[in-house]
Design a protein around this motif. Structure first.
Motif, PDB file in Angstrom:
ATOM      1  N   SER A  97       1.794   6.753  -6.723  1.00  0.00           N
ATOM      2  CA  SER A  97       0.668   7.603  -7.116  1.00  0.00           C
ATOM      3  C   SER A  97       0.899   9.059  -6.745  1.00  0.00           C
ATOM      4  CB  SER A  97      -0.627   7.118  -6.450  1.00  0.00           C
ATOM      5  OG  SER A  97      -0.943   5.825  -6.881  1.00  0.00           O
ATOM      6  N   GLN A 133       2.379   1.730  -3.445  1.00  0.00           N
ATOM      7  CA  GLN A 133       1.380   2.219  -4.387  1.00  0.00           C
ATOM      8  C   GLN A 133       1.107   3.708  -4.158  1.00  0.00           C
ATOM      9  OE1 GLN A 133      -2.468   0.364  -4.063  1.00  0.00           O
ATOM     10  NE2 GLN A 133      -3.124   1.121  -6.052  1.00  0.00           N
ATOM     11  N   THR A 167       0.832  -1.205   0.000  1.00  0.00           N
ATOM     12  CA  THR A 167       0.000   0.000   0.000  1.00  0.00           C
ATOM     13  C   THR A 167       0.864   1.251   0.000  1.00  0.00           C
ATOM     14  OG1 THR A 167      -1.764  -1.160   1.175  1.00  0.00           O
ATOM     15  CG2 THR A 167      -1.786   1.243   1.296  1.00  0.00           C
TER      16      THR A 167
END
Length: 157
Positions: A107, A103, A100
């Protein structure tokens, strides 16, 4: 804490701030994950020559202040970390959190994300630091928060 805040202010492109903001939205109850997102770029801010070494130094430098889990997440999220057959084993219960964090880190590179200001994160940094201090204090066998309702296990494991 003041030195950490000063170092984070050196993150001119606010990568850590944007990553933490994304994690706050997606995982509002995981404060350590959010803080790991905020400080994940400390290695590059330290400006050491070898990025793999830099991530390890950054993780070790925050361990006493922010605790074992935040340091582990910072160390394991490194994009250029040498491949290690035991990395998944060391991540243990945090494998999903590491994924997580990676990611969110990737992002956060997108422009246009309103991440707020660094000063908004200081209370959470202090809260996580207080928890790390309490958990790491010698002789502190019982967490003052006690067990969660309906649970026989300690609050912190």
């Amino acid at each position: 804490m003041l030195e950490l805040m000063e170092l984070l202010r050196a993150d001119l492109d606010d990568r850590g701030l944007r990553t933490a903001a994304l994690l706050r939205r997606s995982h509002p109850f995981d404060k350590e994950l959010q803080i790991a997102g905020l400080v994940h770029c400390l290695g590059s801010l330290l400006r050491l020559s070898d990025e793999a070494v830099t991530v390890g130094v950054a993780a070790e430098s925050i361990r006493p202040l922010l605790g074992e889990r935040v340091a582990r997440l910072v160390r394991l999220q490194a994009p250029h970390r040498p491949t290690d057959a035991h990395a998944g084993h060391r991540a243990g219960d945090d494998a999903e959190a590491v994924a997580t964090l990676c990611q969110a880190r990737d992002s956060a590179a997108a422009a246009g994300l309103d991440a707020g200001v660094l000063e908004d994160w200081q209370p959470l940094l202090e809260l996580v630091a207080a928890g790390a201090c309490r958990a790491g204090a010698p002789g502190n066998a019982l967490d003052p928060l006690g067990s969660p309702r309906g649970s026989s296990r300690p609050y912190r494991t």
